[in-house]
Design an enzyme around this catalytic site. Structure first.
Site, PDB file in Angstrom:
ATOM      1  N   ILE A 218       2.248  -3.080  -7.859  1.00 27.03           N
ATOM      2  CA  ILE A 218       1.144  -3.870  -8.423  1.00 27.03           C
ATOM      3  C   ILE A 218       1.545  -4.401  -9.796  1.00 27.03           C
ATOM      4  CG2 ILE A 218      -1.283  -3.859  -9.152  1.00 27.03           C
ATOM      5  CD1 ILE A 218      -1.761  -1.543  -7.164  1.00 27.03           C
TER       6      ILE A 218
ATOM      7  N   TYR B 205      -6.057  14.257  -3.927  1.00 25.93           N
ATOM      8  CA  TYR B 205      -5.879  12.987  -4.637  1.00 25.93           C
ATOM      9  C   TYR B 205      -7.226  12.320  -4.916  1.00 25.93           C
ATOM     10  CZ  TYR B 205      -4.682   7.958  -4.875  1.00 25.93           C
ATOM     11  OH  TYR B 205      -4.576   6.635  -5.210  1.00 25.93           O
TER      12      TYR B 205
ATOM     13  N   VAL C 258      -0.942   7.812  13.955  1.00 29.41           N
ATOM     14  CA  VAL C 258      -1.505   9.118  13.623  1.00 29.41           C
ATOM     15  C   VAL C 258      -2.894   9.238  14.253  1.00 29.41           C
ATOM     16  CG1 VAL C 258      -2.300  10.593  11.734  1.00 29.41           C
ATOM     17  CG2 VAL C 258      -0.174   9.256  11.489  1.00 29.41           C
TER      18      VAL C 258
HETATM   19  C1  UGA Z   1      -3.513   5.352   0.705  1.00 27.80           C
HETATM   20  C2  UGA Z   1      -3.927   6.024  -0.587  1.00 27.80           C
HETATM   21  O1  UGA Z   1      -4.280   7.339  -0.383  1.00 27.80           O
HETATM   22  C3  UGA Z   1      -5.078   5.291  -1.244  1.00 27.80           C
HETATM   23  O2  UGA Z   1      -5.334   5.811  -2.502  1.00 27.80           O
HETATM   24  C4  UGA Z   1      -4.739   3.888  -1.474  1.00 27.80           C
HETATM   25  O3  UGA Z   1      -5.873   3.224  -2.035  1.00 27.80           O
HETATM   26  C5  UGA Z   1      -4.350   3.276  -0.174  1.00 27.80           C
HETATM   27  O4  UGA Z   1      -3.282   3.999   0.447  1.00 27.80           O
HETATM   28  C6  UGA Z   1      -3.892   1.890  -0.441  1.00 27.80           C
HETATM   29  O5  UGA Z   1      -2.787   1.518  -0.092  1.00 27.80           O
HETATM   30  O6  UGA Z   1      -4.686   1.163  -1.067  1.00 27.80           O
HETATM   31  P1  UGA Z   1      -4.253   5.335   3.236  1.00 27.80           P
HETATM   32  O7  UGA Z   1      -4.877   4.028   3.612  1.00 27.80           O
HETATM   33  O8  UGA Z   1      -4.738   6.496   4.017  1.00 27.80           O
HETATM   34  O9  UGA Z   1      -4.489   5.579   1.691  1.00 27.80           O
HETATM   35  O10 UGA Z   1      -2.655   5.259   3.382  1.00 27.80           O
HETATM   36  P2  UGA Z   1      -1.606   4.895   4.503  1.00 27.80           P
HETATM   37  O11 UGA Z   1      -0.487   5.867   4.371  1.00 27.80           O
HETATM   38  O12 UGA Z   1      -1.233   3.470   4.396  1.00 27.80           O
HETATM   39  O13 UGA Z   1      -2.336   5.193   5.906  1.00 27.80           O
HETATM   40  C7  UGA Z   1      -3.225   4.310   6.531  1.00 27.80           C
HETATM   41  C8  UGA Z   1      -3.515   4.820   7.915  1.00 27.80           C
HETATM   42  O14 UGA Z   1      -2.355   4.690   8.728  1.00 27.80           O
HETATM   43  C9  UGA Z   1      -3.904   6.289   7.998  1.00 27.80           C
HETATM   44  O15 UGA Z   1      -4.904   6.422   8.987  1.00 27.80           O
HETATM   45  C10 UGA Z   1      -2.623   6.983   8.465  1.00 27.80           C
HETATM   46  O16 UGA Z   1      -2.867   8.172   9.155  1.00 27.80           O
HETATM   47  C11 UGA Z   1      -2.053   5.918   9.381  1.00 27.80           C
HETATM   48  N1  UGA Z   1      -0.569   5.956   9.597  1.00 27.80           N
HETATM   49  C12 UGA Z   1       0.294   6.011   8.550  1.00 27.80           C
HETATM   50  C13 UGA Z   1      -0.072   5.895  10.921  1.00 27.80           C
HETATM   51  O17 UGA Z   1      -0.846   5.858  11.898  1.00 27.80           O
HETATM   52  N2  UGA Z   1       1.284   5.890  11.100  1.00 27.80           N
HETATM   53  C14 UGA Z   1       2.156   5.923  10.089  1.00 27.80           C
HETATM   54  O18 UGA Z   1       3.394   5.888  10.362  1.00 27.80           O
HETATM   55  C15 UGA Z   1       1.655   5.982   8.762  1.00 27.80           C
END
Ligand code: UGA
Length: 364
Positions: A16, A165, A231
């Site tokens: 960012i 977090y 996931v």
């Molecule tokens: C993360 C951070 O925790 C937040 O603080 C942040 O605001 C957010 O990213 C962001 O990028 O703004 P999250 O959205 O859960 O939150 O992060 P990701 O790791 O991008 O996961 C998104 C979704 O994809 C989750 O449901 C996760 O379980 C899923 N996922 C992730 C998969 O299905 N496969 C993967 O290989 C990785």
């Protein structure tokens, strides 16, 4: 004419920060101080006469304080914001997302600086709708639409350390609010909703280790012909917000300081909501379009449990749809970039950056 306020960006060398710095330097006449331990993402900006870059650990409060003194506005991007870390190194997560920035809040309050703090959409935790058992199509907006000043913040049990977090970030927001209330701190908060764009995250084994966020995980799978992993079936939903729109929000705040101060703002593009399973399918199609030489490849998509992927104590936010009425009304912000363009731009940047590393591995 009075000089424009001087801006300090903590974390200027990150994803960012690099975009924000670029925008401020190219579209305004402001002086900027950037602090970060790394500068690889901002090499192209380091020559600017209006930039003072200090290669420092942002947590070195004493050194950073000298720079805060010189600035009028402090933008803090410092965070450990990768879900793979929340249940594996929760103490570091709490330290970096609460203890360290708490020190920064105290300094800004003492010196009378306007602190613009990047929080997270994750502080909302789970939606009320997730406890009703209704499918997402049947849910009522009042049970899932996330409003900055009204929606309850719903985190899971302590043993589900995923929430370490969100809890740290939430407490920091409460600290900001309390400092404004008791000591007159000038602050604003941005709650990002899954910002995506060039220069985000890393590819494991190439320029980082561990598990990055979903975009990078899926890009690693596409580039290196590994299975995409969903996931818990990829049923959870996110809105993906293009980085240029996110930076627009910050620029709107800088243009309207009086309206921005004392508020938290959701920064997310509601039009870009998608389930993670659909995101995977869309990314496969976009990848084949961007790289026609792989259009006949089969990209495997597997399902994996949250526990197997992230370890014990993982729990997920089910849905994150921001109410952005406040940002529209107070600072005049409106996101413009649809998901197709946001994904294409982001994926093209990944391909440019990593295709040669991937070329060494086997083709489909
Ligand atoms: C993360 C951070 O925790 C937040 O603080 C942040 O605001 C957010 O990213 C962001 O990028 O703004 P999250 O959205 O859960 O939150 O992060 P990701 O790791 O991008 O996961 C998104 C979704 O994809 C989750 O449901 C996760 O379980 C899923 N996922 C992730 C998969 O299905 N496969 C993967 O290989 C990785």
């Amino acid at each position: 004419m009075p000089a424009s306020p001087k801006i300090l960006i903590l974390g200027a060398g990150g994803f960012i920060g690099s975009h924000l710095l670029e925008r401020i330097l190219t579209t305004t006449d402001r002086q900027v101080i950037g602090i970060d331990i790394q500068s690889s993402k901002i090499e192209h900006l380091l020559d600017s006469e209006r930039l003072t870059f200090a290669q420092l650990n942002v947590h070195d409060t004493r050194a950073v304080t000298e720079y805060i003194e010189q600035a009028d506005i402090v933008i803090s991007l410092v965070a450990l914001c990768n879900p793979a870390l929340y249940n594996t190194i929760p103490l570091d997560v709490i330290d970096i997302n609460f203890n360290r920035p708490y020190e920064l809040v105290k300094v800004c309050a003492r010196m009378g600086k306007w602190l613009i703090h990047f929080s997270t959409s994750e502080i909302y935790g789970r939606t009320i709708a997730s406890y009703t058992g209704l499918s997402y199509e049947e849910q009522e907006p009042k049970n899932y639409l996330l409003n900055e000043d009204e929606t309850p913040l719903v985190l899971g049990p302590i043993s589900n350390q995923r929430w370490s977090y969100a809890c740290a970030k939430q407490l920091l927001e409460r600290v900001l609010y309390a400092f404004a209330f008791e000591k007159g701190l000038q602050y604003s908060v941005i709650r990002p909703f899954n910002f995506i764009g060039p220069r985000m995250d890393f590819i494991p084994g190439v320029d980082g280790e561990g598990t990055p966020r979903v975009l990078a995980c899926f890009m690693e799978a596409l580039l290196f012909h590994k299975p995409i992993r969903l996931v818990d079936g990829g049923l959870n939903r996110r809105v993906f917000t293009y980085i240029d729109d996110a930076v627009d929000a910050l620029m709107c705040m800088l243009r309207h300081p009086d309206q921005a101060k004392g508020h938290a703002f959701n920064v997310g593009n509601v039009a870009n909501e998608i389930s993670i399973a659909d995101l995977a399918r869309k990314m496969v199609a976009t990848y084949k379009d961007l790289r026609p030489e792989f259009s006949e490849c089969d990209f495997e998509i597997n399902v994996v449990s949250g526990k197997a992927f992230y370890g014990e104590g993982y729990e997920d936010s089910d849905r994150r749809v921001p109410d952005i009425a406040k940002a529209r009304e107070l600072i005049g912000w409106e996101p413009k970039t649809g998901l197709d363009r946001a994904l294409r731009n982001t994926m093209r940047a990944y391909i440019e950056q990593y295709a040669s590393a991937a070329a060494c591995r086997k083709a489909c």
